[in-house]
Enzyme design. Structure first.
Site, PDB file in Angstrom:
ATOM      1  N   ASN A   7       0.857  -1.189   0.000  1.00  0.00           N
ATOM      2  CA  ASN A   7       0.000   0.000   0.000  1.00  0.00           C
ATOM      3  C   ASN A   7       0.896   1.244   0.000  1.00  0.00           C
ATOM      4  O   ASN A   7       1.697   1.440   0.915  1.00  0.00           O
ATOM      5  CB  ASN A   7      -0.895  -0.029   1.252  1.00  0.00           C
ATOM      6  CG  ASN A   7      -1.839   1.154   1.299  1.00  0.00           C
ATOM      7  OD1 ASN A   7      -1.419   2.292   1.110  1.00  0.00           O
ATOM      8  ND2 ASN A   7      -3.108   0.916   1.560  1.00  0.00           N
ATOM      9  N   HIS A  10       0.928   6.252   1.797  1.00  0.00           N
ATOM     10  CA  HIS A  10       1.728   7.184   2.604  1.00  0.00           C
ATOM     11  C   HIS A  10       2.763   7.949   1.791  1.00  0.00           C
ATOM     12  O   HIS A  10       3.225   9.005   2.206  1.00  0.00           O
ATOM     13  CB  HIS A  10       2.411   6.449   3.755  1.00  0.00           C
ATOM     14  CG  HIS A  10       1.467   6.156   4.890  1.00  0.00           C
ATOM     15  ND1 HIS A  10       0.184   6.634   4.949  1.00  0.00           N
ATOM     16  CD2 HIS A  10       1.631   5.431   6.016  1.00  0.00           C
ATOM     17  CE1 HIS A  10      -0.397   6.216   6.045  1.00  0.00           C
ATOM     18  NE2 HIS A  10       0.459   5.474   6.721  1.00  0.00           N
ATOM     19  N   HIS A  43      -5.652   3.552  -1.752  1.00  0.00           N
ATOM     20  CA  HIS A  43      -6.996   3.893  -1.273  1.00  0.00           C
ATOM     21  C   HIS A  43      -7.320   5.289  -1.798  1.00  0.00           C
ATOM     22  O   HIS A  43      -6.693   6.267  -1.389  1.00  0.00           O
ATOM     23  CB  HIS A  43      -6.994   3.865   0.262  1.00  0.00           C
ATOM     24  CG  HIS A  43      -8.343   4.080   0.880  1.00  0.00           C
ATOM     25  ND1 HIS A  43      -8.568   3.913   2.224  1.00  0.00           N
ATOM     26  CD2 HIS A  43      -9.539   4.440   0.350  1.00  0.00           C
ATOM     27  CE1 HIS A  43      -9.842   4.171   2.490  1.00  0.00           C
ATOM     28  NE2 HIS A  43     -10.450   4.501   1.371  1.00  0.00           N
ATOM     29  N   ARG A  45      -9.484   8.001  -1.324  1.00  0.00           N
ATOM     30  CA  ARG A  45     -10.482   8.424  -0.342  1.00  0.00           C
ATOM     31  C   ARG A  45     -11.341   9.529  -0.920  1.00  0.00           C
ATOM     32  O   ARG A  45     -10.897  10.296  -1.778  1.00  0.00           O
ATOM     33  CB  ARG A  45      -9.780   8.917   0.935  1.00  0.00           C
ATOM     34  CG  ARG A  45      -9.016   7.821   1.663  1.00  0.00           C
ATOM     35  CD  ARG A  45      -8.528   8.337   2.999  1.00  0.00           C
ATOM     36  NE  ARG A  45      -9.612   8.431   3.947  1.00  0.00           N
ATOM     37  CZ  ARG A  45      -9.848   7.571   4.937  1.00  0.00           C
ATOM     38  NH1 ARG A  45      -9.041   6.552   5.127  1.00  0.00           N
ATOM     39  NH2 ARG A  45     -10.869   7.740   5.732  1.00  0.00           N
ATOM     40  N   ARG A  49      -7.231  12.795   0.495  1.00  0.00           N
ATOM     41  CA  ARG A  49      -6.168  13.303   1.380  1.00  0.00           C
ATOM     42  C   ARG A  49      -4.782  12.802   0.975  1.00  0.00           C
ATOM     43  O   ARG A  49      -3.788  13.406   1.342  1.00  0.00           O
ATOM     44  CB  ARG A  49      -6.464  12.944   2.836  1.00  0.00           C
ATOM     45  CG  ARG A  49      -6.337  11.485   3.155  1.00  0.00           C
ATOM     46  CD  ARG A  49      -6.507  11.218   4.635  1.00  0.00           C
ATOM     47  NE  ARG A  49      -7.869  11.443   5.079  1.00  0.00           N
ATOM     48  CZ  ARG A  49      -8.379  10.900   6.183  1.00  0.00           C
ATOM     49  NH1 ARG A  49      -7.618  10.145   6.941  1.00  0.00           N
ATOM     50  NH2 ARG A  49      -9.623  11.113   6.528  1.00  0.00           N
ATOM     51  N   GLU A  70      -8.649   0.329  -3.078  1.00  0.00           N
ATOM     52  CA  GLU A  70      -9.531   0.355  -1.903  1.00  0.00           C
ATOM     53  C   GLU A  70     -10.424   1.578  -2.039  1.00  0.00           C
ATOM     54  O   GLU A  70      -9.934   2.679  -2.342  1.00  0.00           O
ATOM     55  CB  GLU A  70      -8.711   0.494  -0.623  1.00  0.00           C
ATOM     56  CG  GLU A  70      -7.776  -0.657  -0.354  1.00  0.00           C
ATOM     57  CD  GLU A  70      -6.885  -0.352   0.851  1.00  0.00           C
ATOM     58  OE1 GLU A  70      -6.974   0.743   1.422  1.00  0.00           O
ATOM     59  OE2 GLU A  70      -6.087  -1.233   1.195  1.00  0.00           O
ATOM     60  N   THR A 101      -8.523   3.650   8.124  1.00  0.00           N
ATOM     61  CA  THR A 101      -9.747   2.846   8.111  1.00  0.00           C
ATOM     62  C   THR A 101      -9.947   2.158   9.458  1.00  0.00           C
ATOM     63  O   THR A 101      -9.116   1.357   9.875  1.00  0.00           O
ATOM     64  CB  THR A 101      -9.661   1.790   6.986  1.00  0.00           C
ATOM     65  OG1 THR A 101      -9.190   2.439   5.822  1.00  0.00           O
ATOM     66  CG2 THR A 101     -11.017   1.175   6.731  1.00  0.00           C
ATOM     67  N   GLU A 148     -10.926  -9.612   2.743  1.00  0.00           N
ATOM     68  CA  GLU A 148      -9.748  -9.132   3.468  1.00  0.00           C
ATOM     69  C   GLU A 148     -10.144  -8.983   4.928  1.00  0.00           C
ATOM     70  O   GLU A 148     -11.005  -8.158   5.276  1.00  0.00           O
ATOM     71  CB  GLU A 148      -9.248  -7.808   2.893  1.00  0.00           C
ATOM     72  CG  GLU A 148      -8.031  -7.308   3.673  1.00  0.00           C
ATOM     73  CD  GLU A 148      -7.284  -6.171   2.986  1.00  0.00           C
ATOM     74  OE1 GLU A 148      -7.448  -5.968   1.772  1.00  0.00           O
ATOM     75  OE2 GLU A 148      -6.527  -5.487   3.698  1.00  0.00           O
ATOM     76  N   HIS A 188      -3.969  -4.473   7.589  1.00  0.00           N
ATOM     77  CA  HIS A 188      -4.091  -3.336   8.497  1.00  0.00           C
ATOM     78  C   HIS A 188      -3.237  -3.510   9.749  1.00  0.00           C
ATOM     79  O   HIS A 188      -3.439  -4.444  10.517  1.00  0.00           O
ATOM     80  CB  HIS A 188      -5.534  -3.038   8.922  1.00  0.00           C
ATOM     81  CG  HIS A 188      -5.701  -1.593   9.307  1.00  0.00           C
ATOM     82  ND1 HIS A 188      -6.080  -0.622   8.420  1.00  0.00           N
ATOM     83  CD2 HIS A 188      -5.454  -0.967  10.458  1.00  0.00           C
ATOM     84  CE1 HIS A 188      -6.093   0.540   9.021  1.00  0.00           C
ATOM     85  NE2 HIS A 188      -5.703   0.368  10.261  1.00  0.00           N
TER      86      HIS A 188
HETATM   87  N1  PXP Z   1      -5.953  -3.074   3.918  1.00  0.00           N
HETATM   88  C1  PXP Z   1      -6.912  -2.125   3.954  1.00  0.00           C
HETATM   89  C2  PXP Z   1      -8.269  -2.492   3.473  1.00  0.00           C
HETATM   90  C3  PXP Z   1      -6.633  -0.825   4.397  1.00  0.00           C
HETATM   91  O1  PXP Z   1      -7.615   0.116   4.412  1.00  0.00           O
HETATM   92  C4  PXP Z   1      -5.315  -0.512   4.790  1.00  0.00           C
HETATM   93  C5  PXP Z   1      -4.989   0.892   5.226  1.00  0.00           C
HETATM   94  O2  PXP Z   1      -5.177   1.771   4.153  1.00  0.00           O
HETATM   95  C6  PXP Z   1      -4.339  -1.517   4.715  1.00  0.00           C
HETATM   96  C7  PXP Z   1      -4.682  -2.791   4.305  1.00  0.00           C
HETATM   97  C8  PXP Z   1      -2.913  -1.253   5.068  1.00  0.00           C
HETATM   98  O3  PXP Z   1      -2.798  -0.961   6.416  1.00  0.00           O
HETATM   99  P1  PXP Z   1      -1.403  -0.465   6.999  1.00  0.00           P
HETATM  100  O4  PXP Z   1      -1.076   0.825   6.311  1.00  0.00           O
HETATM  101  O5  PXP Z   1      -1.668  -0.312   8.456  1.00  0.00           O
HETATM  102  O6  PXP Z   1      -0.400  -1.527   6.682  1.00  0.00           O
END
Ligand code: PXP
Length: 234
Positions: A7, A10, A43, A45, A49, A70, A101, A148, A188
């Site tokens: 992901n 960030h 994601h 959003r 953001r 996402e 999330t 998931e 997550h």
């Molecule tokens: N899976 C989903 C569905 C999420 O919303 C997120 C956070 O955007 C993640 C995985 C990744 O989470 P993390 O950034 O805490 O590894």
């Protein structure tokens, strides 16, 4: 071996702090793919953001593995997905005031139509839910191809007995997802310490991980970044 979805939200978060052009999420996606990522996850959003619409378009044109989008389970986001055509859409809950999330999506019958629209154009649909048997059964009834499991609770626990209980809940959830014919995904809050107890279960097929990977990258790259700037300063 399980699949890794990286992901890269960030990376965009840092860019959006200055509303500038660096760091570029595409650059992160290419490095992730070159180093073993099986999927790039973003994601989009509603408040934009971090990831922007242009990121999604560029990533769709360049990602060579799989692109997992996402997004909130709403028609305006489905319209974007139908245009961009990611390989997978993961439906997530979204509240504007949250930092990230929080909690899984509560599946509703109303989601059926959104899911069908996506699947009819060949997009795989995954849902981000708590590892709760009733929710998993609802996912199967809605006909999604993947579930998931939200590992946020597991990641936040500190008591070893509670952790063991949550691992067992995730294990049972995974077995039920497989029994109902869906792909088992987890994500997550997973990091370099808490991931191994889950991989030891030997049944989770895919992980989506962002925060810990980007956090680590800051420190594995900081020494070179300072050194190179110092060389430029006379
Ligand atoms: N899976 C989903 C569905 C999420 O919303 C997120 C956070 O955007 C993640 C995985 C990744 O989470 P993390 O950034 O805490 O590894």
């Amino acid at each position: 071996m399980a699949l890794l979805g990286v992901n890269i939200d960030h990376i965009a978060t840092i860019r959006q702090a200055r509303r500038g052009i660096e760091p570029e999420p595409l650059h992160a996606a290419l490095i992730a793919e070159q180093n073993g990522a099986d999927q790039i996850t973003v994601h989009l959003r509603e408040d934009r953001r971090h990831i922007q619409d242009r990121d999604l378009e560029i990533l769709r044109q360049t990602v060579q593995t799989r692109l997992n989008l996402e997004m909130a389970a709403i028609q305006t986001m489905v319209d974007i997905a139908l245009r961009i055509k990611p390989d997978t859409v993961t439906l997530v809950p979204e509240r504007r005031e949250e930092l990230t999330t929080e909690g899984g999506l509560k599946l509703l019958n109303d989601h059926r139509d959104l899911i069908r629209q996506l699947q009819n154009t060949g997009i795989e649909v995954s849902v981000f839910i708590e590892p709760d048997p009733e929710m998993i059964k609802s996912a199967a009834k809605l006909g999604v191809q993947a579930v998931e499991m939200h590992t946020g609770k597991y990641s936040n626990l500190t008591d070893s007995k509670e952790i063991a209980k949550e691992i067992e809940r995730l294990h049972q959830g995974a077995l039920l997802i497989a029994k109902l014919g869906m792909r088992i995904v987890a994500g997550h809050g997973l990091n370099y310490h808490n991931i191994t107890s889950l991989t030891d279960l030997n049944c989770i097929e895919e992980y989506n991980i962002g925060h810990s990977i980007v956090s680590r990258a800051v420190f594995t790259g900081l020494a070179e970044a300072v050194y190179t700037m110092k060389q430029l300063i006379w």
